[in-house]
Design a protein around this motif. Structure first.
Motif, PDB file in Angstrom:
ATOM      1  N   PRO A  97       0.831  -1.203   0.000  1.00 32.57           N
ATOM      2  CA  PRO A  97       0.000   0.000   0.000  1.00 32.57           C
ATOM      3  C   PRO A  97       0.865   1.253   0.000  1.00 32.57           C
ATOM      4  N   TRP A  98       0.364   2.306  -0.609  1.00 27.66           N
ATOM      5  CA  TRP A  98       1.030   3.598  -0.633  1.00 27.66           C
ATOM      6  C   TRP A  98       0.155   4.583   0.124  1.00 27.66           C
ATOM      7  N   LEU A  99       0.743   5.368   0.998  1.00 26.68           N
ATOM      8  CA  LEU A  99      -0.014   6.259   1.866  1.00 26.68           C
ATOM      9  C   LEU A  99       0.143   7.698   1.411  1.00 26.68           C
ATOM     10  N   CYS A 100      -0.958   8.424   1.372  1.00 23.77           N
ATOM     11  CA  CYS A 100      -0.923   9.854   1.086  1.00 23.77           C
ATOM     12  C   CYS A 100      -1.434  10.583   2.317  1.00 23.77           C
ATOM     13  N   ARG A 101      -0.562  11.329   2.973  1.00 23.31           N
ATOM     14  CA  ARG A 101      -0.950  12.045   4.195  1.00 23.31           C
ATOM     15  C   ARG A 101      -1.610  13.377   3.834  1.00 23.31           C
ATOM     16  N   LEU A 102      -2.744  13.653   4.486  1.00 22.59           N
ATOM     17  CA  LEU A 102      -3.431  14.918   4.275  1.00 22.59           C
ATOM     18  C   LEU A 102      -3.429  15.770   5.538  1.00 22.59           C
ATOM     19  N   GLY A 103      -2.719  15.324   6.577  1.00 18.58           N
ATOM     20  CA  GLY A 103      -2.652  16.048   7.837  1.00 18.58           C
ATOM     21  C   GLY A 103      -1.538  17.067   7.843  1.00 18.58           C
ATOM     22  N   PRO A 104      -0.953  17.338   9.033  1.00 18.97           N
ATOM     23  CA  PRO A 104       0.098  18.352   9.145  1.00 18.97           C
ATOM     24  C   PRO A 104       1.299  18.060   8.266  1.00 18.97           C
ATOM     25  N   SER A 105       1.655  16.790   8.097  1.00 18.00           N
ATOM     26  CA  SER A 105       2.802  16.434   7.261  1.00 18.00           C
ATOM     27  C   SER A 105       2.286  15.893   5.932  1.00 18.00           C
ATOM     28  N   LEU A 106       2.058  16.803   4.987  1.00 18.60           N
ATOM     29  CA  LEU A 106       1.514  16.397   3.703  1.00 18.60           C
ATOM     30  C   LEU A 106       2.568  15.654   2.891  1.00 18.60           C
ATOM     31  N   GLY A 107       2.122  14.672   2.146  1.00 13.43           N
ATOM     32  CA  GLY A 107       3.053  13.967   1.282  1.00 13.43           C
ATOM     33  C   GLY A 107       2.704  12.511   1.116  1.00 13.43           C
ATOM     34  N   GLN A 109       3.880   8.388   0.989  1.00  8.54           N
ATOM     35  CA  GLN A 109       4.779   7.446   1.641  1.00  8.54           C
ATOM     36  C   GLN A 109       4.472   6.050   1.137  1.00  8.54           C
ATOM     37  N   GLY A 110       5.509   5.287   0.799  1.00  3.41           N
ATOM     38  CA  GLY A 110       5.246   3.928   0.336  1.00  3.41           C
ATOM     39  C   GLY A 110       6.519   3.309  -0.193  1.00  3.41           C
ATOM     40  N   PRO A 111       6.506   2.006  -0.482  1.00  2.30           N
ATOM     41  CA  PRO A 111       5.382   1.115  -0.172  1.00  2.30           C
ATOM     42  C   PRO A 111       5.464   0.580   1.253  1.00  2.30           C
ATOM     43  N   ILE A 133      -5.804 -10.854  10.119  1.00  5.47           N
ATOM     44  CA  ILE A 133      -6.157  -9.599   9.463  1.00  5.47           C
ATOM     45  C   ILE A 133      -5.105  -8.574   9.840  1.00  5.47           C
ATOM     46  N   GLY A 134      -4.568  -7.879   8.861  1.00  4.87           N
ATOM     47  CA  GLY A 134      -3.623  -6.810   9.132  1.00  4.87           C
ATOM     48  C   GLY A 134      -4.366  -5.535   9.503  1.00  4.87           C
ATOM     49  N   VAL A 135      -3.770  -4.738  10.381  1.00  8.15           N
ATOM     50  CA  VAL A 135      -4.387  -3.501  10.845  1.00  8.15           C
ATOM     51  C   VAL A 135      -3.365  -2.370  10.744  1.00  8.15           C
ATOM     52  N   LEU A 136      -3.802  -1.244  10.195  1.00 10.40           N
ATOM     53  CA  LEU A 136      -2.980  -0.040  10.149  1.00 10.40           C
ATOM     54  C   LEU A 136      -3.734   1.073  10.857  1.00 10.40           C
ATOM     55  N   GLU A 137      -3.065   1.723  11.812  1.00  9.15           N
ATOM     56  CA  GLU A 137      -3.651   2.886  12.459  1.00  9.15           C
ATOM     57  C   GLU A 137      -2.572   3.939  12.644  1.00  9.15           C
ATOM     58  N   PHE A 138      -3.000   5.175  12.871  1.00  7.29           N
ATOM     59  CA  PHE A 138      -2.075   6.292  12.995  1.00  7.29           C
ATOM     60  C   PHE A 138      -2.137   6.846  14.407  1.00  7.29           C
ATOM     61  N   SER A 139      -0.941   6.892  15.062  1.00 10.82           N
ATOM     62  CA  SER A 139      -0.951   7.304  16.462  1.00 10.82           C
ATOM     63  C   SER A 139       0.293   8.137  16.866  1.00 10.82           C
ATOM     64  N   PRO A 140       0.708   9.201  16.185  1.00 11.31           N
ATOM     65  CA  PRO A 140       0.173   9.662  14.902  1.00 11.31           C
ATOM     66  C   PRO A 140       0.857   9.018  13.688  1.00 11.31           C
ATOM     67  N   SER A 141       2.000   8.375  13.903  1.00 11.81           N
ATOM     68  CA  SER A 141       2.700   7.765  12.773  1.00 11.81           C
ATOM     69  C   SER A 141       2.071   6.416  12.452  1.00 11.81           C
ATOM     70  N   PRO A 142       2.277   5.892  11.216  1.00 14.88           N
ATOM     71  CA  PRO A 142       1.673   4.607  10.835  1.00 14.88           C
ATOM     72  C   PRO A 142       2.160   3.475  11.732  1.00 14.88           C
TER      73      PRO A 142
END
Length: 280
Positions: A97-107, A109-111, A133-142
Motif C-alpha cells: 500500500p502507498w499512503l498519502c498524508r493529508l494532515g500536518p505532514s503532507l506527502g 509514503q510507500g510502499p 487480518i492486518g491492521v494499520l492505524e495512525f498514532s500519529p505515525s503509521p
C-alpha cells in the motif's frame, strides 16, 4: 447527482492505437460504451476507489488529485507525490500500500506491507487470509499490527492459491468475499460472504448483507453500495470478469448465481467498477 450517475459502470483497460490510451467506459445497465470525458485519464495513471472517486497522477508533473468521474470539473487536489512510480494494480501475493498524508505532514509514503486496505472506525484493515487480518492505524505515525483469527475457516490455508479474497466495509461492519476456484483456476464454483466478529475474532458466514450490493474486481477492491440507490439486486455480490466479457451476480443467502454477458464491450486486459461518488 443525475440518476444515471448512481448506476455503477465499468472502466476497461483496452489496447488503443496511437490516438489514445484512455480506459474505455462501459454501462452495464445500457450495455453500451459511454463517453470518457475525464481529462488526463489514461490506462496507467488512474486508480478507481471504493468511494467512486478516481485517483489520478498527472503524468506531466508530480500533481495528484481525486476526480469525480461524473463531473470533469469536480476534483480534490492532493499533495504532490514525492515517491517513485506507484504500481497500477494491487496483489495480495505481494502487497504494497502507498499512503498519502493529508494532515500536518503532507506527502506520499510507500510502499508498506498490506493490500486491499479499507477504513473502519478510523482503522485500516487489509487481507491477511483466513488466519489473520492486518491492521494499520495512525498514532500519529503509521503503526501496523495483526489480529489472529480464532479457528480459521480453512485450516492450513491449503486452498489459498485457489481462492480470491476481497475485504469489504459495509455499514460499519467488516466482510470478506471468498470466491473458490475449480482446479482449472478459471471456473468459480462457490462464493461465500463472511462477517468479522471482532469480539470472538472469527469470520462468521453472513446470511445477508443488509440489503446492500457488494462489487468486486480482480486485483482491485471490494465495495458496498445501497442496492436500491444503484438499481442493483439486494444482498448480492457482483463480480466482473472483463477479459471474458461477463459479470456474475451471486445471492448471498443461497449462493445462486446468474451470468450476464458483456458481448458489446470492447476487448480488454482487465476492468474495474466505477461507482457513484460518495460525498460526506
Amino acid at each position: 447527482m443525475d440518476k444515471t450517475n448512481r448506476v455503477p459502470c465499468l472502466a476497461l483497460y483496452v489496447k488503443h492505437g496511437a490516438g489514445s490510451d484512455k480506459p474505455a467506459l462501459f454501462s452495464i445497465s445500457e450495455k453500451r460504451a459511454i463517453n470518457n470525458n475525464i481529462p488526463g485519464l489514461t490506462n496507467t495513471n488512474s486508480w478507481v476507489t471504493p468511494h467512486g472517486w478516481i485517483l489520478v497522477l498527472d503524468t506531466a508533473s508530480t500533481a495528484t488529485f481525486l476526480q469525480n468521474p461524473h463531473d470533469s470539473t469536480d476534483k480534490i487536489q492532493l499533495p504532490h507525490r514525492t515517491c517513485t512510480a506507484v504500481p497500477h494494480v494491487c496483489s495480495p501475493a505481494s502487497p504494497d500500500p502507498w499512503l498519502c498524508r493529508l494532515g500536518p505532514s503532507l506527502g506520499w509514503q510507500g510502499p508498506r506491507e498490506g493490500a486491499d486496505m479499507l477504513d473502519r472506525q478510523g482503522k485500516f484493515y487489509f487481507n491477511g487470509g483466513f488466519e489473520s487480518i492486518g491492521v494499520l492505524e495512525f498514532s500519529p505515525s503509521p503503526t501496523f499490527s495483526c489480529i489472529a483469527i480464532i479457528d480459521p475457516i480453512i485450516g492450513g490455508l491449503g486452498v489459498m492459491g485457489m481462492a480470491s479474497l476481497y475485504m469489504v466495509e459495509s455499514l460499519d461492519e467488516l466482510y470478506m468475499v471468498c470466491q473458490m476456484y475449480d482446479s482449472d483456476m478459471k471456473t468459480i464454483y462457490d462464493v461465500t460472504v463472511y462477517r468479522m466478529d471482532f469480539l470472538k475474532q472469527q469470520w462468521c458466514i453472513a446470511e445477508d448483507i443488509g440489503g446492500r450490493a457488494f462489487l468486486v474486481a480482480s486485483c482491485y477492491f471490494g465495495a458496498s453500495r445501497s442496492a436500491d440507490e444503484c438499481g442493483l439486486e439486494k444482498d448480492c455480490v457482483y463480480s466482473i470478469f472483463a477479459r471474458d466479457k461477463y459479470f456474475e451476480v451471486c445471492k448471498v443467502e443461497d449462493g445462486e448465481t446468474e451470468e450476464y454477458d458483456l458481448i458489446e464491450a470492447p476487448d480488454s486486459q482487465g476492468g474495474m467498477w466505477i461507482l457513484p461518488v460518495e460525498k460526506k
